[in-house]
Design an enzyme around this catalytic site. Structure first.
Site, PDB file in Angstrom:
ATOM      1  N   GLN A 126       0.790  -1.193   0.040  1.00 42.57           N
ATOM      2  CA  GLN A 126      -0.008   0.284   0.054  1.00 42.57           C
ATOM      3  C   GLN A 126       0.784   1.167  -0.172  1.00 42.57           C
ATOM      4  O   GLN A 126       1.606   1.529   0.968  1.00 42.57           O
ATOM      5  CB  GLN A 126      -0.841  -0.058   1.404  1.00 42.57           C
ATOM      6  CG  GLN A 126      -1.778   1.202   1.274  1.00 42.57           C
ATOM      7  CD  GLN A 126      -2.703   1.100   2.701  1.00 42.57           C
ATOM      8  OE1 GLN A 126      -2.172   0.713   3.723  1.00 42.57           O
ATOM      9  NE2 GLN A 126      -3.798   1.526   2.897  1.00 42.57           N
ATOM     10  N   GLY A 127       0.929   1.858  -1.284  1.00 38.25           N
ATOM     11  CA  GLY A 127       1.705   3.220  -1.247  1.00 38.25           C
ATOM     12  C   GLY A 127       0.775   4.502  -0.898  1.00 38.25           C
ATOM     13  O   GLY A 127       0.268   5.058  -1.781  1.00 38.25           O
ATOM     14  N   TYR A 128       0.524   4.712   0.463  1.00 31.78           N
ATOM     15  CA  TYR A 128      -0.135   5.801   1.095  1.00 31.78           C
ATOM     16  C   TYR A 128       0.575   6.778   1.667  1.00 31.78           C
ATOM     17  O   TYR A 128       1.124   7.826   1.330  1.00 31.78           O
ATOM     18  CB  TYR A 128      -1.341   5.180   2.007  1.00 31.78           C
ATOM     19  CG  TYR A 128      -2.635   5.000   1.350  1.00 31.78           C
ATOM     20  CD1 TYR A 128      -2.675   4.308  -0.198  1.00 31.78           C
ATOM     21  CD2 TYR A 128      -3.884   5.130   2.134  1.00 31.78           C
ATOM     22  CE1 TYR A 128      -3.903   4.133  -0.722  1.00 31.78           C
ATOM     23  CE2 TYR A 128      -4.853   4.815   1.331  1.00 31.78           C
ATOM     24  CZ  TYR A 128      -4.973   4.414   0.211  1.00 31.78           C
ATOM     25  OH  TYR A 128      -6.311   4.031  -0.497  1.00 31.78           O
ATOM     26  N   SER A 129       1.270   6.599   3.066  1.00 31.08           N
ATOM     27  CA  SER A 129       1.747   7.268   3.671  1.00 31.08           C
ATOM     28  C   SER A 129       2.950   7.824   3.167  1.00 31.08           C
ATOM     29  O   SER A 129       3.773   7.284   2.280  1.00 31.08           O
ATOM     30  CB  SER A 129       2.085   6.566   4.976  1.00 31.08           C
ATOM     31  OG  SER A 129       1.103   6.364   5.805  1.00 31.08           O
ATOM     32  N   SER A 161       4.631  -1.269   3.956  1.00 31.30           N
ATOM     33  CA  SER A 161       5.006  -2.623   4.664  1.00 31.30           C
ATOM     34  C   SER A 161       4.978  -3.739   3.446  1.00 31.30           C
ATOM     35  O   SER A 161       4.192  -3.801   2.582  1.00 31.30           O
ATOM     36  CB  SER A 161       3.711  -3.275   5.308  1.00 31.30           C
ATOM     37  OG  SER A 161       3.515  -2.399   6.647  1.00 31.30           O
ATOM     38  N   GLU A 244      -9.901  -1.103   5.780  1.00 34.53           N
ATOM     39  CA  GLU A 244      -8.821  -1.462   6.589  1.00 34.53           C
ATOM     40  C   GLU A 244      -9.222  -1.701   8.025  1.00 34.53           C
ATOM     41  O   GLU A 244      -8.501  -2.359   8.628  1.00 34.53           O
ATOM     42  CB  GLU A 244      -7.631  -0.554   6.206  1.00 34.53           C
ATOM     43  CG  GLU A 244      -6.266  -0.863   6.913  1.00 34.53           C
ATOM     44  CD  GLU A 244      -5.169  -0.077   6.727  1.00 34.53           C
ATOM     45  OE1 GLU A 244      -3.843  -0.507   6.932  1.00 34.53           O
ATOM     46  OE2 GLU A 244      -5.512   1.151   6.003  1.00 34.53           O
ATOM     47  N   SER A 378      -4.475   6.151  13.282  1.00 32.51           N
ATOM     48  CA  SER A 378      -3.846   6.117  14.810  1.00 32.51           C
ATOM     49  C   SER A 378      -4.998   6.228  15.560  1.00 32.51           C
ATOM     50  O   SER A 378      -6.340   6.450  15.252  1.00 32.51           O
ATOM     51  CB  SER A 378      -3.149   7.481  14.918  1.00 32.51           C
ATOM     52  OG  SER A 378      -3.709   8.496  14.835  1.00 32.51           O
ATOM     53  N   GLU A 380      -5.729   8.310  17.912  1.00 29.90           N
ATOM     54  CA  GLU A 380      -5.961   9.468  18.060  1.00 29.90           C
ATOM     55  C   GLU A 380      -7.175   9.854  16.719  1.00 29.90           C
ATOM     56  O   GLU A 380      -8.433  10.483  17.056  1.00 29.90           O
ATOM     57  CB  GLU A 380      -5.206  10.487  17.852  1.00 29.90           C
ATOM     58  CG  GLU A 380      -4.215  10.346  19.085  1.00 29.90           C
ATOM     59  CD  GLU A 380      -3.024   9.483  19.186  1.00 29.90           C
ATOM     60  OE1 GLU A 380      -2.413   9.123  20.068  1.00 29.90           O
ATOM     61  OE2 GLU A 380      -3.014   8.695  18.166  1.00 29.90           O
TER      62      GLU A 380
END
Length: 393
Positions: A126-129, A161, A244, A378, A380
């Site tokens: 997964q190429g997100y962050s 990951s 997810e 997260s 939060e």
């Protein structure tokens, strides 16, 4: 959800139980109980065996190669998998990009990618962050410029990951500059062997290589690798993030694996006047986590019932993700406590001789579990979602 099993459900339960009894080697079990991934080749072979049985995509509709199971059948499948110490299936293809492709993708994308996901032939990342764009994903800066029949991608993805073993990646990239940051973002499929991709490993506290930085320098992909419409990636990405969090629902069904390992370790450890498991203080802590794990599993059943009824679960997915991640951390920490000071050893031997098989896996699992309250949104962020969607704040 009514969990009274019909004769057909009991037959299905016995079929699933027999499959797992014949499919899970003993040498997998301590790794699985620690919440750690098996080797990619091992997971791929396991996925292939499930696919051969017709169970490769438990949550997918039949029309796309899935099982079409009812929520009750899913509950049986996950419960039996957990009881057998089976690993959870690798979710990036199955539960993230796969459903996005069969919902928004072209027919050609469905025909090509979906069967390969089910059999385990493709391993997705997964190429997100990005640096500066994690929980605030709308701040991403990776760009994809249209040049004829190609997009040319330039950017830097972070915390990707298993990029080092994946052969495909789905990414969010900017295809235009708009007034609102959420606009002008598109979802694309990238082959990991494309020229211009460079992977740099990130080694984590558990001394494992799970995650990476991915650099994309003039990476060309066909326009046909765009999923859905250009500029709609933020909408697709939000759906994917909701899925997810649903992955956490399935994973919550596997919490008893770790708790069984805690009990076994506490039953082995000799302390003053007996074994640790018989000590009231320890038993109380273990019982509390076990009770809360049951409560999360009950919430999972409500999610499944909502899904079957086509109802909006609201913030429940975030609630499950939040509690599952916290309980995973508590359970693995309790396992380390049950093992005692020797759990801190990462080597196979210490001054006292060979270590039990669950060392150092328990400690590695406890260290790896620290990330569960960060990835997938997260804690939060989850609390903010719950505040908005459940409490109207």
């Amino acid at each position: 959800m009514n969990l009274d099993l019909s004769p057909e459900d009991r037959d299905f339960q016995q079929e699933v139980r027999a499959f797992f009894a014949d499919s899970i080697p003993e040498e997998w079990k301590d790794t699985v109980r620690a919440g750690l991934r098996l080797a990619p080749a091992t997971l791929t072979a396991y996925q292939h065996r499930l696919a051969a049985r017709g169970w490769g995509a438990p949550t997918w509709p039949k029309e796309y190669g899935g099982t079409g199971w009812t929520p009750r059948q899913l509950h049986i499948f996950w419960s039996e998998a957990s009881a057998a110490d089976a690993p959870s299936q690798f979710h990036q293809g199955l539960e993230l990009i796969g459903p996005i492709i069969f919902t928004y993708g072209s027919q050609a994308q469905k025909d090509f990618y979906l069967p390969r996901i089910i059999t385990g032939e493709d391993w997705w990342c997964q190429g997100y962050s990005e640096p500066g764009a994690g929980s605030d994903l709308a701040a991403l800066r990776t760009r994809a410029a249209r040049e004829g029949d190609d997009y040319v991608i330039n950017g830097h993805k972070m915390w990707t990951s298993y990029a080092h073993v994946a052969n495909r990646m789905f990414i969010l990239a900017r295809t235009s500059t708009e007034a609102r940051r959420q606009q002008g973002i598109s979802l694309m499929l990238v082959d990991m062997d494309a020229p211009g991709i460079r992977i740099s490993p990130i080694h984590t506290l558990d001394e494992k290589h799970h995650t990476n930085e991915v650099f994309l320098d003039d990476v060309r992909i066909p326009v046909d690798n765009l999923v859905g419409e250009e500029g709609m990636g933020w909408n697709y990405g939000k759906v994917l993030l909701d899925r997810e969090r649903m992955v956490a629902a399935a994973t919550a069904m596997f919490l008893p694996q770790t708790l069984r390992a805690v009990r076994a370790a506490a039953a082995r450890r000799r302390v003053a006047n007996g074994v640790l498991l018989d000590k009231p203080e320890f038993r109380a802590k273990l019982a509390q986590v076990e009770i809360e794990a049951l409560a999360v599993q009950a919430m999972v059943l409500r999610l499944m019932a909502d899904a079957a009824a086509g109802a909006d679960s609201g913030a429940r997915g975030s609630m499950v993700k939040l509690r599952w991640s916290e309980l995973t951390q508590q359970a693995t920490a309790l396992w380390v406590e049950a093992l005692g000071p020797r759990a801190q050893h990462f080597a196979a031997l210490d001054e006292s001789g060979p270590l039990p098989e669950d060392m150092p896996l328990a400690l590695q699992g406890a260290l790896y579990a620290r990330v569960t309250t960060i990835y997938g949104g997260s804690s939060e962020i989850q609390r903010n979602i719950i505040a908005r969607r459940a409490l109207g704040l």
